[in-house]
Structure formats: structure tokens, C-alpha cells
Design a protein around this motif. Sequence first.
Motif, PDB file in Angstrom:
ATOM      1  N   UNK A   1      16.295  39.357  -1.320  1.00 27.96           N
ATOM      2  CA  UNK A   1      16.790  40.492  -2.108  1.00 27.96           C
ATOM      3  C   UNK A   1      17.789  41.271  -1.246  1.00 27.96           C
ATOM      4  N   UNK A   2      17.382  42.402  -0.715  1.00 21.91           N
ATOM      5  CA  UNK A   2      18.274  43.179   0.153  1.00 21.91           C
ATOM      6  C   UNK A   2      17.833  43.169   1.611  1.00 21.91           C
ATOM      7  N   UNK A   3      16.738  42.503   1.907  1.00 25.41           N
ATOM      8  CA  UNK A   3      16.213  42.488   3.278  1.00 25.41           C
ATOM      9  C   UNK A   3      16.727  41.253   4.006  1.00 25.41           C
ATOM     10  N   UNK A   4      17.336  41.408   5.168  1.00 25.60           N
ATOM     11  CA  UNK A   4      17.773  40.234   5.933  1.00 25.60           C
ATOM     12  C   UNK A   4      16.584  39.540   6.592  1.00 25.60           C
ATOM     13  N   UNK A   5      16.688  38.241   6.726  1.00 23.36           N
ATOM     14  CA  UNK A   5      15.639  37.459   7.381  1.00 23.36           C
ATOM     15  C   UNK A   5      15.647  37.765   8.871  1.00 23.36           C
TER      16      UNK A   5
ATOM     17  N   UNK B   1       9.240  37.130  16.069  1.00 24.71           N
ATOM     18  CA  UNK B   1       8.755  37.703  17.329  1.00 24.71           C
ATOM     19  C   UNK B   1       9.599  38.884  17.785  1.00 24.71           C
ATOM     20  N   UNK B   2      10.896  38.680  17.859  1.00 23.59           N
ATOM     21  CA  UNK B   2      11.776  39.739  18.350  1.00 23.59           C
ATOM     22  C   UNK B   2      12.222  40.706  17.260  1.00 23.59           C
ATOM     23  N   UNK B   3      11.999  40.353  15.991  1.00 17.30           N
ATOM     24  CA  UNK B   3      12.380  41.180  14.842  1.00 17.30           C
ATOM     25  C   UNK B   3      13.890  41.369  14.730  1.00 17.30           C
ATOM     26  N   UNK B   4      14.656  40.526  15.394  1.00 19.22           N
ATOM     27  CA  UNK B   4      16.104  40.580  15.248  1.00 19.22           C
ATOM     28  C   UNK B   4      16.524  39.816  13.993  1.00 19.22           C
ATOM     29  N   UNK B   5      17.658  40.200  13.438  1.00 18.05           N
ATOM     30  CA  UNK B   5      18.172  39.531  12.250  1.00 18.05           C
ATOM     31  C   UNK B   5      18.644  38.133  12.635  1.00 18.05           C
ATOM     32  N   UNK B   6      18.247  37.140  11.849  1.00 25.47           N
ATOM     33  CA  UNK B   6      18.651  35.755  12.096  1.00 25.47           C
ATOM     34  C   UNK B   6      20.092  35.584  11.631  1.00 25.47           C
ATOM     35  N   UNK B   7      20.984  35.281  12.571  1.00 26.22           N
ATOM     36  CA  UNK B   7      22.407  35.129  12.286  1.00 26.22           C
ATOM     37  C   UNK B   7      22.839  33.725  12.696  1.00 26.22           C
ATOM     38  N   UNK B   8      23.529  33.055  11.785  1.00 27.67           N
ATOM     39  CA  UNK B   8      23.983  31.688  12.006  1.00 27.67           C
ATOM     40  C   UNK B   8      25.498  31.655  12.098  1.00 27.67           C
ATOM     41  N   UNK B   9      26.055  30.753  12.905  1.00 28.95           N
ATOM     42  CA  UNK B   9      27.521  30.642  12.985  1.00 28.95           C
ATOM     43  C   UNK B   9      28.123  30.266  11.632  1.00 28.95           C
TER      44      UNK B   9
ATOM     45  N   UNK C   1      15.237  27.038  13.805  1.00 27.34           N
ATOM     46  CA  UNK C   1      16.355  27.960  14.026  1.00 27.34           C
ATOM     47  C   UNK C   1      15.967  29.042  15.031  1.00 27.34           C
ATOM     48  N   UNK C   2      14.761  29.565  14.904  1.00 25.61           N
ATOM     49  CA  UNK C   2      14.305  30.588  15.855  1.00 25.61           C
ATOM     50  C   UNK C   2      14.163  30.009  17.257  1.00 25.61           C
ATOM     51  N   UNK C   3      13.820  28.739  17.361  1.00 24.59           N
ATOM     52  CA  UNK C   3      13.745  28.101  18.679  1.00 24.59           C
ATOM     53  C   UNK C   3      15.124  28.054  19.328  1.00 24.59           C
TER      54      UNK C   3
ATOM     55  N   UNK D   1      19.517  35.277  31.464  1.00 27.08           N
ATOM     56  CA  UNK D   1      19.544  34.775  32.837  1.00 27.08           C
ATOM     57  C   UNK D   1      20.941  34.818  33.432  1.00 27.08           C
ATOM     58  N   UNK D   2      21.932  34.823  32.590  1.00 31.47           N
ATOM     59  CA  UNK D   2      23.298  34.939  33.101  1.00 31.47           C
ATOM     60  C   UNK D   2      23.728  36.389  33.272  1.00 31.47           C
ATOM     61  N   UNK D   3      22.902  37.303  32.868  1.00 33.50           N
ATOM     62  CA  UNK D   3      23.236  38.708  33.015  1.00 33.50           C
ATOM     63  C   UNK D   3      24.091  39.254  31.902  1.00 33.50           C
ATOM     64  N   UNK D   4      24.277  38.495  30.800  1.00 32.25           N
ATOM     65  CA  UNK D   4      25.122  38.973  29.706  1.00 32.25           C
ATOM     66  C   UNK D   4      24.331  39.884  28.778  1.00 32.25           C
ATOM     67  N   UNK D   5      23.126  39.440  28.418  1.00 34.10           N
ATOM     68  CA  UNK D   5      22.311  40.229  27.509  1.00 34.10           C
ATOM     69  C   UNK D   5      21.434  41.201  28.268  1.00 34.10           C
ATOM     70  N   UNK D   6      20.706  42.004  27.529  1.00 32.46           N
ATOM     71  CA  UNK D   6      19.784  42.960  28.121  1.00 32.46           C
ATOM     72  C   UNK D   6      18.495  42.258  28.496  1.00 32.46           C
ATOM     73  N   UNK D   7      17.631  42.958  29.185  1.00 27.18           N
ATOM     74  CA  UNK D   7      16.364  42.367  29.614  1.00 27.18           C
ATOM     75  C   UNK D   7      15.436  42.109  28.442  1.00 27.18           C
ATOM     76  N   UNK D   8      15.637  42.826  27.316  1.00 27.01           N
ATOM     77  CA  UNK D   8      14.785  42.602  26.147  1.00 27.01           C
ATOM     78  C   UNK D   8      15.164  41.364  25.371  1.00 27.01           C
ATOM     79  N   UNK D   9      16.270  40.730  25.724  1.00 28.77           N
ATOM     80  CA  UNK D   9      16.711  39.543  24.994  1.00 28.77           C
ATOM     81  C   UNK D   9      16.002  38.291  25.442  1.00 28.77           C
TER      82      UNK D   9
END
Length: 427
Positions: free
Chosen positions: A147-151, A155-163, A198-200, A211-219
Amino acid sequence: MKPPTRIALRRLAANRRTLSISPSSSSPLPQRLLRSIHGTPPAPATVSPIHGQGPPPDPPQPTADSEQARLERRRKQAELLQRAQDMRTAAAVEKQSPSNPPPPQQPSSRPSNSGDKTSTKTPLLRKRFWKDVHVHEVDGAWEVHLDTRPLRHPTTKRVVRLPLSKHLLAGALALEWDLLVSAQQATRQHLIPLTSLVCRAIDIREDDEAREGIGSSNSSSSGSDNVNEGIRRSIVRTILRYLDTDSLLCWAPPPQRGTDDLEGPSLRDAQRSAAERVVGFLGTRVWPGVEIEPVLDGESILPRGQKPGTRQVIEGWVSGLDAWELAGLERAVLGGKSLLCGVRLLVEWSEGHVGVGVGAGVTAEPDDGGEKEKKFGVEEAARLASIEVDWQTRQWGEVEDTHDVEREDLRRQLGSVVLLVTGTGAR
């Protein structure tokens, strides 16, 4: 007849000495001391033959059951099970209704954090809180909306975004959620296998960025068993184990005369022919100059490992895959128990730099007969992964609800790999 005669004469002489009868006496011997000697064999009893009426009955034959009738029977069984579960749930809800208040409970020394949520959890999860499923392009990526809720990631509750290049994957993911009938089914991993895959891949990508230092520690991924090792290194180490026990490189012993007189080619010939085709392709297009040998051949029972140089080349190639390709290769290897078969399927459909098939835009080359080579798809990969099972079922038959279920499940897993790694190539 000579030995029995001597035995009888000796007995006769002994009887004469016992009765004190001289040999020259002319008196006749008693009748009880004389025994007739003959060699006539005993006549066996004559058994009357069994007379039957008419020809013998035909052997029992299995009933011809079509696939449609089998599916209809399973659907009815599922409906009966669902009806029984609904009746039990309705009875449990009726007991907790206001008209039938529950009896007062004794105070317990152990505190309870559940409260009244346990009584309403099951009825709420049985309802589907979304009506329609859509795929929308949001900020340069595909998102699946209930409906209006993104998937979101479980675990992380982040929005699943595909290329944007993976529009087929986005459509298949939306179809998977559209087939669910309740929110409770969304909590079962076997009902949302594509979402789990996909989540994997997303977990691998976020762990690499952390590990490359690009994202935050919560990623960093919370699903890794060994955080210090990393998800990518753990997958590579697991995949390389299948190189020494690859089902495509484990051949049956040579057939022996008098024991393997079955119709058609032997199992060893089928395994060897399939392995030579795949190894020849990988040694030419993927790992040039790498020699891959069978790990189980002849009468040996312990597999032998590949050469250190071969393992080093394959390990480096697997470590260089991106997150989507690595997740797809992991699913293909675990499903088919073959690293070579998984790599062959990956390079045929990947949209990345390792792709030599649809993803890279390379058309099939004609063979010696002038015809184009057939694409290596899900059906070809499934046949390679189940050569021994198919050979055994052709000879001895298959078990219903066992071999057919495994066959369809293998094709489902390999099909999800194709959807995950394929794309238009425009990232």
C-alpha cells in the motif's frame, strides 16, 4: 550290493555263534534271523497337481495419477488443515472474549513482560494489513510498497532498495508479498525465500561498506556469526569447502561385469561427460589455465583436494564478486552442492564484469555444427546438480512427495539466483 552282503553275513555268523550252531549243521535257521537284501529305492508319494481355472491374474499396477489430480489432492489436504487450525484459533479467542472472562490467576513471583499481547497476537497476525503491492522508483532505486508502506529489512529496519537495473527482481519480490495471505506468513522464512536472499545481499554490501570506512558503524550486519571475520570472508571460506567435495567432481566407480547390467549409459559416464563440459567452459572463459581434477574417482572413499594454485585462483575470483553475485553464488552452491555448477550459472546470467552470457551482452557462440549454443539456464543447472538422483530414479523409480518436491525446490532456489544476479547492466 556287495557291502550290504558282507554286513549281513557278519551278522549271520554272530547269530550262529550266539546260538551255538555249527556251520556244518543242516538244521534250518529261524525265520527271524534271516533278512532280505534289496536295493529298490523307496517310491515317493504322488501329490495331486493343483488345477487352476483360467489364466493367472495380472500383476498389480499403480494407478495413473496425473499431476493435476495430485495438486488437487494436496490442495484439499491443505484446506482441511487450515480449517482445523481456524477452528482451534476461534475456540481460543472465544475463551478469551469478554463474555467468558478468564478465571483470576494467582499472583506469581516471576514478573511477566508479555501483558495482554499474547492473547491478541495470533488474531492480529492472521490478518493481512496491506491490500495491494506496488513497485515504485524512489531516488534512483526500486522500492516495493505494501500500500503506502515501503518494504523494510527485518533486522535493520532499513528500506529495501534495489538497483534500477534489477527491475525483474523488484517485480518478483512484489509478487512474493502479494501471494501472502496473512502477516503471520511473512515471519516464516520458507514463504519469503526471495526476500531473505535480497536481505542477505544487502547485509554483505553494508558489511563491506562498514569495513571500508564508508558507512557508519550501525551499518554492519547483525546476522554474522563471527563479526571479526566479516560476512564476505565467512561466505568465501564456506564456499571453498565445496570445492573438495563438489558433486560434479565425485564420480561413481567403474561398472563391473555382471553387477551393472542396466540399460543406458552408466552413472560414471554421465558424471564424467557433464563434468568435462563444465570444466572445459570454466577453464576457457572464467579461469584460463586452471586445471580442475576429479576429487573422488575409482574405488577411493576419501576425496582429494585440488592443487594449491587452483584453490588460490578460485578463492581470489570468489572474493572479488560484488554483494549480489556473492549472495547468489552462496545460494546456488548450498542448493546444488556444487561450486562449479553455481559458478557456471552465475557467469551466464550475471550483469557484472564476471558475466559472459546475458548480463554481459555476449551472445552464444555457434558450435561445430553451425548452430548456436543453448543458454545455460535453471533447467541445465538443476540437471547437473542431480545427475545421480535422476539416474537412480530412471532405473528404480521415484518416491512420491520426496523426489518431486526436492526437484522443484532445487529449481526454485536456482531460479532465485538468476533473478538476483541478472539485470540490464546499467547500474
